[in-house]
Design a protein around this motif. Structure first.
Motif, PDB file in Angstrom:
ATOM      1  N   GLY A 120      -0.310  71.114 -41.156  1.00  0.00           N
ATOM      2  CA  GLY A 120      -1.708  71.485 -41.353  1.00  0.00           C
ATOM      3  C   GLY A 120      -2.092  71.647 -42.805  1.00  0.00           C
ATOM      4  O   GLY A 120      -2.959  72.436 -43.125  1.00  0.00           O
ATOM      5  N   GLU A 121      -1.450  70.896 -43.700  1.00  0.00           N
ATOM      6  CA  GLU A 121      -1.793  71.031 -45.109  1.00  0.00           C
ATOM      7  C   GLU A 121      -2.532  69.797 -45.608  1.00  0.00           C
ATOM      8  O   GLU A 121      -3.010  68.996 -44.833  1.00  0.00           O
TER       9      GLU A 121
ATOM     10  N   GLY B 226      -3.638  66.246 -47.216  1.00  0.00           N
ATOM     11  CA  GLY B 226      -3.162  64.865 -47.209  1.00  0.00           C
ATOM     12  C   GLY B 226      -2.657  64.416 -48.568  1.00  0.00           C
ATOM     13  O   GLY B 226      -1.605  63.785 -48.680  1.00  0.00           O
TER      14      GLY B 226
ATOM     15  N   THR C  61      -1.168  66.581 -41.232  1.00  0.00           N
ATOM     16  CA  THR C  61      -2.139  67.157 -42.160  1.00  0.00           C
ATOM     17  C   THR C  61      -3.212  67.915 -41.389  1.00  0.00           C
ATOM     18  O   THR C  61      -3.337  67.786 -40.172  1.00  0.00           O
ATOM     19  N   SER C  62      -4.022  68.675 -42.128  1.00  0.00           N
ATOM     20  CA  SER C  62      -4.948  69.612 -41.483  1.00  0.00           C
ATOM     21  C   SER C  62      -6.006  68.917 -40.630  1.00  0.00           C
ATOM     22  O   SER C  62      -6.590  69.535 -39.759  1.00  0.00           O
ATOM     23  N   ASN C  63      -6.259  67.629 -40.872  1.00  0.00           N
ATOM     24  CA  ASN C  63      -7.273  66.959 -40.059  1.00  0.00           C
ATOM     25  C   ASN C  63      -6.660  66.177 -38.903  1.00  0.00           C
ATOM     26  O   ASN C  63      -7.362  65.501 -38.172  1.00  0.00           O
ATOM     27  N   MET C  64      -5.342  66.256 -38.743  1.00  0.00           N
ATOM     28  CA  MET C  64      -4.723  65.624 -37.588  1.00  0.00           C
ATOM     29  C   MET C  64      -4.782  66.613 -36.414  1.00  0.00           C
ATOM     30  O   MET C  64      -4.918  67.800 -36.616  1.00  0.00           O
TER      31      MET C  64
END
Lengths: 590, 432
Positions: A261-262, A264, A296-299
């Motif tokens: 969640g970090e 990209g 990543t945070s947008n996945m």
């Protein structure tokens, strides 16, 4: 085929009803897009499913097909040096099939099973094998030899083994027969469910230092191989920077880096940086020993929840081959938030700050899978876990920080005020701690010096005294302090700049071996002791400062190369001589 | 058709799909856009972006479009003004659209990303010199209510440029803006002739609050088209993200979701990330998306959930200071609280000037000494300071008045900025 049909869709959570027999944690494929999901609750004939992909476009009545197995990883050669998403899909493969943006419904593939490896057998026909027995080896990367292990938990005997040669990962490498005459085939691959810890023969006490080359960590707040540590810090305190430093320089055989969640761009930075970085011990590229898990945070959030377990299972697999593996999880708070989000969609009763009441038990299970163990095949390996925590509002009393603290033994608190004054790594020595000092005592005595812990303790005491003195000085001013107190402040300042601060960008300073750390520690202590003697003889501290010794100490870390430690001896002599001269000239004066 | 606030509940029709676009046709023929946000066998929940005012229970028809919310796209969108749901409102000729895209883009594959390395010149010394904006970066501005950040925003839009001859465009998303604010921007764009490089999406404070949830996604869909299809260097400015987050809380509460901090939903982080992470560059493609989200910190509190979650996602932050603002220093950027994480890789040799990093480091160090000297002066009085501390005080004033402060039309090039910084540092060193 086990099948149910969708009866409700609520973002990443769906409900499916029907005849099909689903078990808890079974993987399912959902609807026309074949989205991946996992069963997380069953009530009569209704299953609640968390979906690992975006659910846009799902309709009521679409099929949900059960895989009749829990989320499992394909373990085998080809993992090291690779980069996966949260459910072990290689990102390079996703790029090949779906381009620069990740499409939905791409099935898991794990490692490339078609790749050819050079196999060397280590058992012969007639040998007894059981759980995790090593039957052969392949060279997975320049640094890592993958040991091919039996994955069944049964006593058997080898009845066929392939000779040395090149084989694909899915080919049969050996056959074994158990007492009932049942025959098992062994390939280079095995499957393991991620939520189940891999078993071992015996848990051992951690007693070896995980050397990181970072002074504040190794000298003051160490972590043992097989230990656990947490790294809480608000944004901008250098959490990720320190995690990268630890991933680069730790003397672990294998690093599993979980970007949970970090950002990209940070993953891209790792991908650009690590192949270029050279490991100081092996002189090989760092990617030769690194596995990256990137969600990543947008996945999708459910895959973020799974990424932690994917990383753990890979780590345990290599541990069973006898390797020391370190997991860097950045950040466990994003994982906890994924739990909270899913729990919210399930309409569970929340505990603190909306987090589910099972947050502590999940954290405990996670950190509980760290440890130094003896595997069933007799190899000794370890899994160390270093979890970054991103406290909401930089407030360490929030639930994730507080609960994690209960289950880890090393606590590196990153401080915003240190970071703002550009003190990096911003580990706050006043509140950080390590509970491994006792276990590591022998290690320090044998590998560094018998007096190391003693000097360390004395230095900690000086730092603590500084903290108290600063409080006093803030109220009544520094001028009223006695010279010996002022010396404590000056020594601490030099020590903070010259020892505790460490530059990740500087060629020499980025990684410092334990021996040099100890030399640096001894030198500052020598300066302190000698200077204190002069002060006791009435020489004012301003005279001592005029010698410039403390200012020199601040630069020493850049000037003495890591392999030129004899220079410390010369420097120490020069310190003694100059202070002696000062004493003599002062006495003449009188 | 029962409705609560912007939500409408209907009996689930056949073949409706999750997140499908819905058009509600009112009795008088008016159309409203919505989409499906919850789906079960009996009930479908529709979120209506333009609000449910005037929607009667019986006489509204629903049309399901069989696809999620899409934005129509064309290169001729540059220079135009749209409302918060993407319809042109400037009264100019019809746009001939070429494409249509889902406004929720798919996540960019991390292995496809290219690490950002070049910069955008804003003409503002504090940003260019000390907090350099890198192409592909997301660098928010944290402001407070009453600090005039719209002026700074307008300036960035007017002045921002790139040094190589790539195509440059700005996508500007306004969320919950007052009518006057929107007019201020439009008037300035027209007067300064910058509208031709801008695509503007505006959601006003009297528009439906739920519509705000669409505006950033629409702006970014447009930006992705310009950047990755047309190969432009795109700067996306989104203001005010606080209004966006408040709408998110409003709808979450209506949906009876479990709240986490200060009533905001537990997925605030994931939701903001789905916006901010759309910045970046892709290997093998020419364009880039750089983002400057602007937000107002409620009660100037940087630990409030909105700036806090934002700071964890973005690559640094630019913090505005009320103290500087009241001193009349504009733009009132507090450089010590601010940080540009990607700066180190996009400046120096080959980009700006070889000693850029050194200059920036020295300014930061000197200005933090200024703060110490000021704190000391408060206790002891200025007269009792050492001469060194006095020098720093002097430097502090000079630095704030000459370097941080820039009159509205004072655009400095990167060279001018760095020359000025060097001059100030030289003055300081001479005095020490």
């Amino acid at each position: 085929m086990q099948k149910k049909n969708i009866i409700a869709v609520n973002h990443s959570v769906i409900l499916a009803q029907g005849e099909g027999d689903f078990a808890m944690h079974d993987m399912v494929h959902i609807g026309k897009f074949k989205l991946l999901g996992e069963v997380i609750k069953i009530e009569k004939d209704v299953a609640t499913i968390q979906v690992y992909e975006n659910t846009t476009g799902l309709q009521i009545g679409e099929d949900v097909i059960g895989e009749e197995a829990p989320l499992s990883l394909v373990l085998g050669p080809g993992i090291i040096g690779n980069i996966f998403d949260g459910i072990e899909r290689p990102l390079q493969y996703l790029k090949e099939v779906s381009g620069d943006f990740i499409e939905r419904g791409i099935d898991r593939v794990g490692v490339d099973v078609q790749k050819v490896w050079h196999f060397v057998p280590t058992v012969k026909v007639g040998d007894k094998v059981s759980m995790n027995t090593i039957i052969g080896e392949v060279k997975e990367t320049e640094l890592i030899t993958n040991k091919i292990m039996c994955s069944f938990d049964i006593d058997a005997e080898i009845i066929e083994i392939q000779p040395e040669g090149d084989y694909t990962a899915e080919e049969m490498m050996a056959k074994a027969k158990d007492i009932n005459g049942e025959i098992f085939e062994i390939t280079m691959l095995q499957k393991w469910p991620v939520r189940k810890g891999r078993p071992y023969r015996e848990r051992l006490v951690a007693k070896e230092l995980l050397l990181t080359g970072q002074r504040v960590v190794d000298t003051f707040f160490p972590i043992a191989k097989g230990g656990t540590a947490m790294l809480p810090g608000g944004f901008g305190t250098g959490k990720t920077m320190l995690q990268h430093q630890l991933a680069k320089w730790s003397d672990s055989d294998i690093i599993v880096y979980i970007g949970c969640g970090e950002r990209g761009n940070e993953i891209t930075e790792v991908l650009e940086d690590f192949p270029k970085m050279i490991d100081p011990r092996t002189k090989k590229s760092l990617m030769e020993r690194t596995v990256l898990i990137a969600n990543t945070s947008n996945m999708p959030v459910a895959a973020r929840e799974a990424s932690i377990y994917t990383g753990l299972t890979i780590a345990e697999y290599y541990r069973d081959m006898g390797y020391d593996v370190a997991i860097m999880a950045d950040s466990t708070s994003r994982w906890a938030e994924a739990l909270r989000e899913i729990s919210g969609r399930l309409e569970e009763m929340p505990a603190e700050e909306g987090f589910p009441s099972y947050l502590p038990s999940r954290l405990s299970e996670f950190y509980g899978r760290a440890g130094s163990v003896k595997s069933f095949n007799g190899e000794i390996g370890s899994v160390s876990i270093i979890g970054a925590v991103s406290p909401q509002g930089s407030d360490f009393s929030e639930p994730v920080t507080q609960n994690t603290k209960r289950f880890v033994h090393t606590f590196w608190a990153l401080s915003r005020s240190l970071a703002y004054s550009r003190h990096y790594p911003a580990v706050d020595w006043n509140i950080s701690y390590s509970e491994y000092i006792a276990e590591l005592q022998n290690w320090y005595e044998e590998n560094v010096d018998i007096e190391f812990l003693d000097v360390r303790q004395k230095m900690l005491k000086i730092l603590e005294e500084e903290n108290d003195l600063l409080e006093i000085a803030r109220v009544i001013g520094q001028d009223v302090l006695s010279d010996s107190k002022k010396l404590v402040l000056q020594i601490s300042k030099a020590f903070r700049v010259g020892f505790l601060q460490q530059s990740a960008m500087h060629e020499i300073d980025t990684f410092v071996p334990m021996k040099k750390q100890y030399e640096m520690l001894q030198t500052i202590f020598l300066i302190y002791e000698r200077a204190l003697k002069l002060i006791e003889k009435g020489i004012p501290i301003s005279e001592i400062l005029k010698t410039g010794i403390l200012a020199e100490y601040e630069q020493l870390k850049f000037q003495i190369e890591n392999d030129q430690l004899q220079k410390f001896e010369n420097y120490n002599i020069s310190v003694k001589n100059r202070l002696k001269k000062l004493e003599e000239s002062y006495q003449q004066h009188i | 058709m029962p409705s609560i606030g912007p939500l409408v509940y209907i009996k689930t029709p056949p073949d409706v799909s999750f997140e499908e676009q819905v058009i509600l046709v009112l009795k008088n023929g008016e159309k409203r856009i919505g989409n499906v946000i919850y789906l079960s066998e009996d009930i479908t929940t529709i979120q209506v972006y333009e609000g449910t005012n005037g929607i009667s229970m019986q006489e509204t028809k629903t049309e399901f479009r069989g696809k999620p919310l899409m934005l129509k796209l064309a290169p001729t969108m540059l220079g135009r003004v749209f409302n918060g749901v993407g319809q042109a409102i400037d009264g100019l000729e019809e746009i001939e659209y070429k494409e249509e895209r889902d406004i929720n883009s798919k996540p960019m594959n991390p292995v496809s990303r290219k690490y950002p390395r070049n910069y955008i010149e804003t003409g503002i010394s504090t940003i260019d010199g000390l907090l350099t904006l890198i192409r592909g970066q997301k660098l928010p501005i944290f402001s407070g209510s009453g600090i005039n950040h719209n002026e700074l925003t307008e300036r960035i839009i007017r002045q921002a440029n790139i040094q190589d001859d790539e195509d440059f465009a700005i996508v500007f998303g306004l969320m919950g803006a007052e009518y006057e604010t929107a007019q201020f921007f439009r008037k300035n764009f027209e007067e300064n002739n910058v509208l031709s490089k801008v695509v503007m999406f505006q959601n006003l404070s009297n528009d439906s609050s739920i519509e705000r949830l669409l505006t950033p996604k629409i702006a970014l869909t447009c930006a992705e088209y310009l950047a990755f299809d047309l190969g432009m260097q795109v700067l996306v400015i989104l203001t005010d993200m606080t209004s966006y987050a408040e709408s998110l809380r409003e709808i979450a509460t209506l949906k009876e979701e479990v709240p986490s901090r200060k009533g905001y939903p537990g997925y605030l982080y994931s939701d903001l990330a789905s916006i901010y992470e759309r910045a970046g560059m892709i290997a093998g493609r020419k364009g880039s998306i750089t983002q400057i989200p602007i937000l107002t910190m409620p009660n100037d509190d940087i630990a409030h959930p909105i700036p806090d979650t934002t700071g964890y996602i973005t690559e640094g932050q630019i913090v505005l200071s009320r103290e500087l603002y009241q001193k009349g220093i504009t733009p009132p950027i507090n450089i010590l609280d601010s940080l540009s994480r990607l700066m180190k890789d996009g400046i120096g040799k080959g980009y700006t000037r070889e000693n850029h990093v050194k200059i920036a480091d020295e300014i930061f160090a000197a200005y933090s000494k200024v703060q110490e000297a000021r704190a000391l002066a408060k206790v002891l009085g200025e007269a009792d300071l050492t001469s060194e501390d006095k020098k720093y005080l002097e430097f502090g004033t000079q630095f704030e008045e000459q370097f941080i402060h820039q009159a509205p039309n004072d655009r400095r090039t990167m060279d001018q900025t760095l020359d000025l910084a060097e001059k100030l540092l030289k003055n300081l060193l001479r005095g020490l």
